[in-house]
Design a protein around this motif. Structure first.
Motif, PDB file in Angstrom:
ATOM      1  N   PHE A  14     236.411 103.978  46.820  1.00 24.68           N
ATOM      2  CA  PHE A  14     235.575 104.818  47.522  1.00 24.68           C
ATOM      3  C   PHE A  14     235.440 104.482  48.904  1.00 24.68           C
ATOM      4  O   PHE A  14     235.113 103.148  49.137  1.00 24.68           O
ATOM      5  N   LEU A  15     235.615 105.410  49.837  1.00 23.26           N
ATOM      6  CA  LEU A  15     235.837 105.085  51.237  1.00 23.26           C
ATOM      7  C   LEU A  15     234.953 106.085  52.076  1.00 23.26           C
ATOM      8  O   LEU A  15     235.287 107.333  51.866  1.00 23.26           O
ATOM      9  N   SER A  16     234.623 105.669  53.368  1.00 21.63           N
ATOM     10  CA  SER A  16     234.195 107.035  54.086  1.00 21.63           C
ATOM     11  C   SER A  16     235.347 107.822  54.732  1.00 21.63           C
ATOM     12  O   SER A  16     236.320 107.219  54.794  1.00 21.63           O
ATOM     13  N   TYR A  17     234.993 109.200  54.810  1.00 20.87           N
ATOM     14  CA  TYR A  17     236.031 109.733  55.625  1.00 20.87           C
ATOM     15  C   TYR A  17     236.248 109.567  56.786  1.00 20.87           C
ATOM     16  O   TYR A  17     237.655 109.402  57.399  1.00 20.87           O
ATOM     17  N   ASP A  18     235.388 109.385  57.768  1.00 23.30           N
ATOM     18  CA  ASP A  18     235.621 108.739  59.343  1.00 23.30           C
ATOM     19  C   ASP A  18     234.935 108.042  59.722  1.00 23.30           C
ATOM     20  O   ASP A  18     235.149 107.825  61.115  1.00 23.30           O
ATOM     21  N   GLU A  19     234.107 107.000  59.006  1.00 26.98           N
ATOM     22  CA  GLU A  19     233.493 105.978  59.879  1.00 26.98           C
ATOM     23  C   GLU A  19     234.242 104.621  59.500  1.00 26.98           C
ATOM     24  O   GLU A  19     234.717 104.566  58.317  1.00 26.98           O
ATOM     25  N   GLY A  20     233.843 103.562  60.022  1.00 30.26           N
ATOM     26  CA  GLY A  20     234.246 102.404  60.053  1.00 30.26           C
ATOM     27  C   GLY A  20     235.968 102.009  60.287  1.00 30.26           C
ATOM     28  O   GLY A  20     236.303 102.997  60.649  1.00 30.26           O
ATOM     29  N   GLU A  21     236.217 100.876  60.482  1.00 28.80           N
ATOM     30  CA  GLU A  21     237.541 100.412  61.078  1.00 28.80           C
ATOM     31  C   GLU A  21     238.621 101.138  59.977  1.00 28.80           C
ATOM     32  O   GLU A  21     239.400 101.681  60.520  1.00 28.80           O
ATOM     33  N   TYR A  22     238.554 100.910  58.841  1.00 29.81           N
ATOM     34  CA  TYR A  22     239.302 101.774  58.090  1.00 29.81           C
ATOM     35  C   TYR A  22     238.716 103.037  57.369  1.00 29.81           C
ATOM     36  O   TYR A  22     237.629 102.617  56.649  1.00 29.81           O
ATOM     37  N   ASN A  23     239.426 103.902  57.261  1.00 32.00           N
ATOM     38  CA  ASN A  23     238.498 105.004  56.560  1.00 32.00           C
ATOM     39  C   ASN A  23     239.693 106.152  56.132  1.00 32.00           C
ATOM     40  O   ASN A  23     240.828 106.047  56.511  1.00 32.00           O
ATOM     41  N   PHE A  24     239.349 107.312  55.241  1.00 31.92           N
ATOM     42  CA  PHE A  24     240.416 107.896  54.760  1.00 31.92           C
ATOM     43  C   PHE A  24     241.249 108.818  55.974  1.00 31.92           C
ATOM     44  O   PHE A  24     242.376 109.028  55.639  1.00 31.92           O
TER      45      PHE A  24
END
Ligand code: FAD
Length: 466
Positions: A240-250
């Motif tokens: 489960f991961l953000s689409y566009d936020e944070g250092e790593y995202n989808f």
């Protein structure tokens, strides 16, 4: 309603639709089901969405109702608690309940759906058609338009009433919305996070590469990985991961190197178990997660939404399927009341049920934050220890919010939410203020938690929240 020779049309033979067909078949109605996908017992198709699911008491209550509890048990792998994995690869097991007999299960979506279809088809008054997609529903005429995927023909079916169990993208719900014939409220809220399924394969001799009887979680604050066991020794892993936020995202995990680097940095012990990570990552889709709420679910006595079509929720409480199964139990109770007509039945069902499905939708969002973040924090771990102690020492007197929602099938989700939230608040406040600690006498803690919870519930009552 006395006339059992009523024709009921069910749209969608997923988890809810196949259970509903079975129950209505048992009750003697003439049931016709249309499913857009091929028969999953005969074709090797992914059953759609998650490969395995957490199955618990509310779902099991429905299996008892239709008499297949033992058959379902054979498909279950008990998960006694959450196995938390930190960044260094240390693990600790946090049981779901202080009562040994309370646990959840991992179950294959395809196997469970297949079993429900087979059981439903044992009734000669139940017919299930596959490869037929509902395009729209005329809720005023009680007819539905279908397209046959094999012959490409379109045809119209009518019935005494239509129940749509066609999931989060429901054709009936769309027809309500587009029809603009009555005041239909509808909301769809997406999380900023999506999910992707990955896998931990079995060992060479079919064993499990990590502890079998737990739901594994790698909580990392803004994102997380979970894994549930399968009967063949594998685990289905979900990121489960953000689409566009944070250092790593989808959006920026675009090459095998970046994906491997991400797992190396955040989930090194999981990576060791997943030599197939890169292959899975780029082969499997990324899908969004959302909550659907709407009302009314029914149009007069003609049509009704049930399961995800009425109330799709995010998966973090492991309750979407369980709630959809419980829908059938609640609907069955209303049928027992022998009301005069479908309109009275649908109305009574919705009036009783909607408050509870609204509550589990909100609880599931709460648990998203709890799982990805709170489970790794010291104060939440202290709270958990206290709850475990109270459940163990006073099994009749105390149930945590998680237990109320998951194991206490006799109260509705809304009641579980209100009481559980007040308890959480009471324990966290008293821990923060040093009023209780894990080394105190359990009876003393229980008394304080109970009286503080009552005070919070009373405040809620005064504020009109109850
Ligand atoms: P669905 O299972 O979606 O079934 C709908 C059926 O209708 C499908 O067979 C579909 O092919 C068919 N259909 C759709 N449109 C049409 C049409 N137009 N015409 C004909 N047929 C149609 N729940 C849990 O309890 N525990 C969990 O651990 C859990 N984990 C989850 C993990 C993820 C990632 C997701 C996305 C969901 C999870 N859920 C979980 C929720 C669970 O999957 C759903 O709540 C459950 O599938 C709802 O059942 P349903 O029958 O209402 O809908």
């Amino acid at each position: 309603m006395s006339n059992k020779q009523q024709n009921i049309l069910i749209i969608g033979a997923g988890l809810c639709g196949s259970l509903l067909a079975l129950r209505l078949g048992q009750r003697g109605y003439n049931v016709t089901v249309y499913e857009m996908r091929p028969d999953l017992r005969k074709t090797d198709i992914s059953a759609g969405r998650s490969i395995n699911l957490a199955f618990s008491d509310r779902g099991n209550k429905a299996m008892k109702l239709v008499g297949i509890e033992d058959k379902v048990k054979e498909l279950c792998i008990p998960m006694n608690g959450r196995m938390i994995h930190d960044k260094e690869g240390n693990t600790f097991l946090s049981n779901y309940s202080g009562r040994d007999y309370e646990y959840i299960n991992s179950i294959s979506r395809g196997e469970l759906n297949g079993l429900l279809l087979t059981e439903a088809e044992k009734h000669e008054n139940v017919t299930i058609h596959f490869n037929k997609k509902c395009k729209s529903v005329d809720f005023e005429k009680t007819t539905a338009l279908f397209k046959d995927y094999i012959t490409k023909d379109e045809f119209i079916e009518d019935a005494d009433c239509i129940i749509a169990t066609d999931g989060a993208g429901s054709a009936l719900r769309k027809s309500y919305y587009l029809g603009k014939k009555f005041l239909f409220s509808f909301s769809q809220d997406y999380l900023t996070h999506g999910y992707k399924e990955l896998s931990i394969l079995p060992t060479e001799n079919g064993g499990y590469k990590t502890y079998k009887n737990a739901l594994h979680i790698w909580p990392r604050g803004d994102f997380m990985v979970i894994a549930l066991p399968n009967l063949d020794g594998s685990f289905t892993v979900t990121l489960f991961l953000s689409y566009d936020e944070g250092e790593y995202n989808f959006n920026n995990l675009t090459t095998p190197e970046i994906v491997t680097e991400f797992f190396q940095k955040e989930f090194p012990d999981a990576l060791e178990l997943m030599p197939n990570l890169v292959e899975d990552f780029f082969e499997n889709p990324t899908a969004p997660l959302g909550t659907v709420k709407c009302s009314p679910w029914h149009y007069k006595g003609n049509t009704l939404l049930m399961g995800d079509s009425a109330h799709a929720i995010v998966p973090f409480y492991g309750q979407g399927m369980n709630a959809s199964f419980e829908d059938v139990v609640e609907f069955d109770k209303v049928l027992d009341q022998n009301l005069d007509n479908w309109e009275a039945i649908f109305e009574a069902y919705e009036k009783n049920r909607k408050k509870d499905t609204d509550a589990i939708a909100d609880l599931a969002i709460d648990n998203f934050h709890e799982m990805k973040d709170h489970v790794g924090q010291a104060i939440f771990q202290e709270k958990r220890k206290i709850e475990m102690m109270l459940e163990k020492e006073f099994p009749e007197d105390y149930s945590s919010k998680y237990s109320l929602v998951t194991f206490n099938e006799d109260i509705g989700y809304r009641e579980a939410m209100l009481k559980g939230r007040a308890q959480d608040k009471a324990i966290l406040n008293m821990l923060a203020d040093g009023i209780i600690s894990t080394s105190d006498d359990p009876k003393d803690i229980l008394d304080k938690v109970k009286s503080e919870t009552e005070a919070i519930l009373e405040d809620d009552r005064i504020a009109g929240l109850r």
